[in-house]
Scaffold this motif. Structure first.
Motif, PDB file in Angstrom:
ATOM      1  N   SER A 136      34.416  57.940  53.926  1.00  0.00           N
ATOM      2  CA  SER A 136      34.371  58.247  52.187  1.00  0.00           C
ATOM      3  C   SER A 136      34.444  59.881  52.042  1.00  0.00           C
ATOM      4  O   SER A 136      34.964  59.674  50.717  1.00  0.00           O
ATOM      5  N   ASP A 137      35.006  60.313  53.230  1.00  0.00           N
ATOM      6  CA  ASP A 137      35.882  61.451  53.234  1.00  0.00           C
ATOM      7  C   ASP A 137      37.401  61.611  53.053  1.00  0.00           C
ATOM      8  O   ASP A 137      38.546  62.503  51.840  1.00  0.00           O
ATOM      9  N   VAL A 138      38.177  60.271  52.888  1.00  0.00           N
ATOM     10  CA  VAL A 138      39.039  59.910  52.394  1.00  0.00           C
ATOM     11  C   VAL A 138      38.966  58.576  52.225  1.00  0.00           C
ATOM     12  O   VAL A 138      40.540  58.228  51.270  1.00  0.00           O
ATOM     13  N   PHE A 139      38.086  57.849  52.261  1.00  0.00           N
ATOM     14  CA  PHE A 139      39.313  56.129  51.668  1.00  0.00           C
ATOM     15  C   PHE A 139      37.956  56.446  50.144  1.00  0.00           C
ATOM     16  O   PHE A 139      36.802  56.302  49.765  1.00  0.00           O
ATOM     17  N   LEU A 140      39.559  56.152  49.265  1.00  0.00           N
ATOM     18  CA  LEU A 140      38.382  56.063  47.700  1.00  0.00           C
ATOM     19  C   LEU A 140      38.216  54.799  47.654  1.00  0.00           C
ATOM     20  O   LEU A 140      37.119  54.696  46.473  1.00  0.00           O
ATOM     21  N   GLY A 141      38.396  53.333  48.203  1.00  0.00           N
ATOM     22  CA  GLY A 141      38.181  52.104  47.347  1.00  0.00           C
ATOM     23  C   GLY A 141      39.064  51.516  48.064  1.00  0.00           C
ATOM     24  O   GLY A 141      40.430  51.438  48.388  1.00  0.00           O
ATOM     25  N   GLY A 142      39.214  49.766  47.297  1.00  0.00           N
ATOM     26  CA  GLY A 142      40.064  49.249  46.966  1.00  0.00           C
ATOM     27  C   GLY A 142      39.614  48.128  45.968  1.00  0.00           C
ATOM     28  O   GLY A 142      38.969  48.022  45.747  1.00  0.00           O
ATOM     29  N   CYS A 143      40.757  46.832  46.094  1.00  0.00           N
ATOM     30  CA  CYS A 143      40.413  45.875  45.557  1.00  0.00           C
ATOM     31  C   CYS A 143      40.793  44.603  46.929  1.00  0.00           C
ATOM     32  O   CYS A 143      41.915  44.627  46.680  1.00  0.00           O
ATOM     33  N   VAL A 144      39.991  43.259  46.513  1.00  0.00           N
ATOM     34  CA  VAL A 144      40.513  42.053  46.693  1.00  0.00           C
ATOM     35  C   VAL A 144      41.744  41.289  46.060  1.00  0.00           C
ATOM     36  O   VAL A 144      40.554  41.114  44.902  1.00  0.00           O
ATOM     37  N   THR A 145      42.301  41.260  45.904  1.00  0.00           N
ATOM     38  CA  THR A 145      43.821  40.538  44.921  1.00  0.00           C
ATOM     39  C   THR A 145      43.857  39.056  44.972  1.00  0.00           C
ATOM     40  O   THR A 145      44.847  39.249  45.560  1.00  0.00           O
ATOM     41  N   TYR A 146      43.671  38.015  45.220  1.00  0.00           N
ATOM     42  CA  TYR A 146      42.943  37.082  45.744  1.00  0.00           C
ATOM     43  C   TYR A 146      44.311  36.235  44.717  1.00  0.00           C
ATOM     44  O   TYR A 146      45.540  35.731  44.848  1.00  0.00           O
ATOM     45  N   ALA A 147      43.929  36.039  43.072  1.00  0.00           N
ATOM     46  CA  ALA A 147      44.326  35.223  42.605  1.00  0.00           C
ATOM     47  C   ALA A 147      45.564  36.427  41.810  1.00  0.00           C
ATOM     48  O   ALA A 147      45.589  37.423  42.077  1.00  0.00           O
ATOM     49  N   ASN A 148      47.096  35.630  41.284  1.00  0.00           N
ATOM     50  CA  ASN A 148      47.685  36.127  40.623  1.00  0.00           C
ATOM     51  C   ASN A 148      47.188  37.344  39.489  1.00  0.00           C
ATOM     52  O   ASN A 148      47.682  38.383  38.712  1.00  0.00           O
ATOM     53  N   GLU A 149      46.147  36.211  38.627  1.00  0.00           N
ATOM     54  CA  GLU A 149      45.949  36.649  37.611  1.00  0.00           C
ATOM     55  C   GLU A 149      45.044  38.416  38.220  1.00  0.00           C
ATOM     56  O   GLU A 149      45.307  39.209  36.866  1.00  0.00           O
ATOM     57  N   ALA A 150      44.456  38.350  38.828  1.00  0.00           N
ATOM     58  CA  ALA A 150      44.000  39.435  39.570  1.00  0.00           C
ATOM     59  C   ALA A 150      45.243  40.401  39.675  1.00  0.00           C
ATOM     60  O   ALA A 150      44.906  41.916  39.813  1.00  0.00           O
ATOM     61  N   LYS A 151      45.793  40.292  40.461  1.00  0.00           N
ATOM     62  CA  LYS A 151      47.014  41.321  40.599  1.00  0.00           C
ATOM     63  C   LYS A 151      47.147  41.940  39.196  1.00  0.00           C
ATOM     64  O   LYS A 151      48.098  43.108  39.825  1.00  0.00           O
TER      65      LYS A 151
END
Length: 255
Positions: A136-151
């Motif tokens: 948690s000191d270095v990892f801010l987060g992220g996302c799983v953008t599977y569909a093109n719309e999510a990307k």
């Protein structure tokens, strides 16, 4: 006498091969291959057999070295010879546990933060990071953008980019890494987009094609993996995640 791999290696549940005396840890950029490197140590010709499996490889050290301490000059000399061999570019650490832990430690040492945008890996990069205590000191987060719309909506990948180049492309991987970095305000953004199989491939983009993108404010890059379509979905996802960590480490060394 030639060392036979079946007398040296055993595989654990993750198909990561260990050796009787392994010190140098590395990763495989593409499919597994055997590499034989001959080196002379104290006038004795020794054969070093390397195996590049799914996540890492270890170096086979001759059995007569097993009784020597890790900091013995003879052992250190062997390690240096292997580091200077053709596989040196794949080595990420000495006497280490795994590449995700090394990545978290390197980020902490440099005071840098990381975020991820994943498609074919389905959150595996983030999972492996968060397996490490203190991330948690270095990892801010992220996302799983599977569909093109999510990307498009979540991390700003251009509609024109997706239309022209497709979701599995260098251009999309670069925009994913850049977009998630800007969205989270992190120092480094890394992405993975590809075809993990067993279906979905085309002649132009077969199963096993993966693009790993990386972005900082001063640097961007992309690595194309061409993994065998005969490999399992799990293998392709794990190999892709490992390559993502390797690219992060290389960017950290640049900083």
């Amino acid at each position: 006498m030639e060392m036979q791999p079946n007398k040296i290696f055993y595989a654990d549940a993750n198909s990561t091969l260990r050796v009787t005396y392994g010190k140098v840890r590395g990763y495989s950029p593409n499919d597994g291959v055997y590499f034989r490197h001959y080196t002379t140590l104290n006038g004795i010709m020794e054969k070093v057999l390397l195996e590049f499996p799914m996540q890492s490889f270890d170096v086979v050290i001759p059995k007569w070295m097993q009784s020597l301490p890790a900091d013995n000059p003879v052992v250190l000399e062997m390690i240096e010879k292997v580091k200077n061999s053709p596989v040196g570019e794949y080595i990420y650490a000495i006497d280490a546990e795994n590449i995700e832990k090394i990545t978290v430690e390197a980020l902490k040492d440099r005071g840098l933060t990381l975020c991820v945008a994943e498609s074919c890996t389905g959150g595996l990069i983030a999972k492996r990071i968060t397996d490490i205590a203190g991330c948690s000191d270095v990892f801010l987060g992220g996302c799983v953008t599977y569909a093109n719309e999510a990307k498009e909506k979540l991390i700003g990948v251009g509609h024109e980019t997706l239309e022209k180049y497709g979701a599995v492309s260098e251009q999309t991987a670069r925009e994913m890494a850049r977009g998630v970095r800007l969205a989270t305000g992190s120092d480094i953004g890394v992405s993975a987009t590809g075809i993990a199989g067993p279906t979905g491939g085309t002649p132009e983009t077969p199963v096993g094609t993966v693009f790993i993108g990386i972005s900082t404010k001063d640097f961007e890059d992309c690595r194309r993996l061409s993994l065998s379509p005969m490999r399992s979905r799990e293998y392709i996802r794990l190999a892709s995640a490992t390559n993502a960590f390797d690219m992060v480490l290389k960017v950290i060394k640049r900083s």
